[in-house]
Design an enzyme around this catalytic site. Structure first.
Site, short mmCIF file in Angstrom:
data_model
loop_
_atom_site.label_atom_id
_atom_site.label_comp_id
_atom_site.label_asym_id
_atom_site.label_seq_id
_atom_site.Cartn_x
_atom_site.Cartn_y
_atom_site.Cartn_z
N ASP A 1 12.39 22.80 11.36
CA ASP A 1 13.50 23.63 11.80
C ASP A 1 13.22 24.12 13.21
O ASP A 1 12.10 24.05 13.70
CB ASP A 1 13.77 24.77 10.82
CG ASP A 1 12.57 25.66 10.57
OD1 ASP A 1 11.59 25.55 11.30
OD2 ASP A 1 12.63 26.49 9.64
N ASP B 1 16.23 22.99 1.29
CA ASP B 1 14.86 23.51 1.40
C ASP B 1 14.90 24.98 1.04
O ASP B 1 15.92 25.65 1.20
CB ASP B 1 14.31 23.36 2.82
CG ASP B 1 14.84 24.46 3.74
OD1 ASP B 1 14.11 25.46 3.95
OD2 ASP B 1 15.98 24.35 4.22
N CYS C 1 8.52 19.98 -20.16
CA CYS C 1 7.94 19.59 -18.87
C CYS C 1 6.70 18.73 -19.06
O CYS C 1 5.86 19.02 -19.92
CB CYS C 1 7.61 20.85 -18.07
SG CYS C 1 6.91 20.51 -16.44
N CYS D 1 4.54 18.09 -16.41
CA CYS D 1 3.65 18.28 -15.28
C CYS D 1 2.21 18.51 -15.74
O CYS D 1 1.96 18.78 -16.91
CB CYS D 1 4.13 19.45 -14.40
SG CYS D 1 3.73 21.10 -15.02
N CYS E 1 1.74 21.96 -17.57
CA CYS E 1 2.28 22.06 -18.93
C CYS E 1 1.55 21.15 -19.91
O CYS E 1 1.53 21.41 -21.11
CB CYS E 1 3.78 21.75 -18.91
SG CYS E 1 4.75 23.06 -18.11
N HIS F 1 3.53 23.67 -10.86
CA HIS F 1 4.60 23.60 -11.87
C HIS F 1 5.97 23.80 -11.24
O HIS F 1 6.91 23.03 -11.51
CB HIS F 1 4.40 24.62 -12.97
CG HIS F 1 5.60 24.75 -13.85
ND1 HIS F 1 5.88 23.86 -14.86
CD2 HIS F 1 6.66 25.62 -13.80
CE1 HIS F 1 7.05 24.18 -15.42
NE2 HIS F 1 7.54 25.24 -14.80
#
Length: 378
Positions: A94, A268, A306, A308, A311, A337
């Site tokens: 940015d 974002d 989940c 991930c 998890c 996570h």
């Protein structure tokens, strides 16, 4: 010549949602996409390798902060931002406009640019459209944002009109400052506050200049969520169909889903990483504040749906223990996570658009949250 290109792959029949692909010299970006924020050349609390593992395609870094510390010249000397931070996929930077806006009394806006006082050491600087482009080119960004003024909310209409026109003039200077044949793509930023006619005017001004992509700025600055959605719904369809559309600094999982439904391709926000460090975790059924005492002996994973790393390997009780104990690992696991959740959300949206089931995906997303509110066993 830049390898940058946007291809529209699917258009939803029941909404403005669309599936696309951005091609860059550092790889393709499947859209809609969420970009983790790496303000200071790092996404806080997670390794670059882990970012890749969870599916991050592109990250965002900050012109203002890297200009002040460690300096764009040093980063360029050390091989550019990609090498500096060990990230070989695309990077969007940015322009610094939002950070200058947030300095309040420490900055002064003129036609030349923004004079400001550094929050790091109090030194004085002048950030102009030309310098913003110079910094971003030195960093080696794949996508460069024009330098603009982020308009606060609420704001007087006369100020909004004056600022919007000045940002358009700055955008033209940014376009002229980027050499022809640059490897970096340049995105324009739509301003106009919460005034529909000024939003339209800003779009027209930017389209006349011509950019590789277009962003909506000046949102998520304190306005009601419904007003933010109204601005998206009105402004996004005004942008070129054959260019990526980016809503800056937004937001919650709900914001992302609704932004996609209104035609946005790129997002974002610091929310998943900042909330992770504060113990607020996103799940398929809503948010969990892991510090709550009810998780003290909870053996279940954070989100049973989940897959991930967190998890699959840790209980809510352990995550609570780490957070209450102020262990660094709490931020690491929570960040992993939350960013995984955001990437999976976007992946699910893309898949639903490919399958023609976006409406069902959107409905199921809210149904899970509504069911949880009625029966909050988690």
């Amino acid at each position: 010549m830049s390898a940058f290109r946007y291809d529209l792959l699917q258009q939803d029949t029941d909404s403005q949602a669309r599936r696309g692909r951005i091609t860059t010299s550092r790889g393709a970006i499947e859209t809609p996409v969420f970009m983790p924020v790496g303000t200071l050349a790092t996404v806080k609390g997670i390794l670059p390798e882990a970012l890749k593992e969870i599916g991050a395609q592109i990250i965002l870094a900050n012109t203002y902060h890297l200009y002040l510390r460690p300096g764009h010249e040093l980063i360029q000397q050390l091989g550019g931002l990609h090498k500096f931070m060990h990230w070989d996929r695309p990077i969007l930077t940015d322009s610094g406009g939002f950070q200058v806006f947030s300095l309040g009394d420490l900055r002064k806006i003129t036609e030349e640019g923004a004079a400001f006082q550094s929050h790091v050491d109090g030194s004085k600087h002048m950030l102009t459209p030309e310098l913003s482009i110079e910094i971003q080119r030195a960093l080696g960004s794949d996508i460069i944002m024009v330098f603009d003024e982020c308009i606060p909310h609420p704001a007087e209409r006369n100020y909004v009109a004056e600022s919007t026109n000045r940002s358009a003039r700055w955008a033209k200077r940014c376009r002229e400052a980027l050499p022809a044949g640059s490897q970096s793509a340049l995105f324009g930023i739509v301003q106009g506050g919460m005034e529909l006619d000024l939003r339209k005017q800003s779009v027209e001004q930017l389209r006349e200049i011509g950019f590789e992509g277009y962003a909506l700025g000046g949102l998520s600055v304190g306005e009601e969520t419904s007003l933010m959605y109204d601005m998206m719904e009105y402004s996004l369809p005004l942008l070129p169909v054959n260019r990526p559309r980016y809503v800056m600094g937004v937001g919650t999982p709900e914001n992302l889903l609704e932004g996609v439904a209104r035609g946005c391709d790129m997002f974002d926000c610091v929310m998943p990483t900042r909330n992770a460090r504060n113990g607020l975790l996103f799940t398929s059924f809503g948010k969990i504040a892991i510090k709550q005492a009810r998780y003290r002996d909870d053996e279940r994973p954070l989100d049973p749906e989940c897959q991930c790393y967190v998890c699959r390997n840790y209980s809510r009780a352990y995550l609570r223990h780490l957070y209450i104990s102020k262990e660094i690992l709490a931020s690491v696991l929570n960040t992993h996570h939350n960013l995984y959740y955001y990437q999976q959300l976007m992946s699910g949206i893309r898949q639903s658009l490919e399958n023609g089931t976006f409406s069902e995906f959107r409905r199921d997303f809210y149904n899970k949250r509504d069911m949880h509110k009625l029966n909050p066993t988690d």
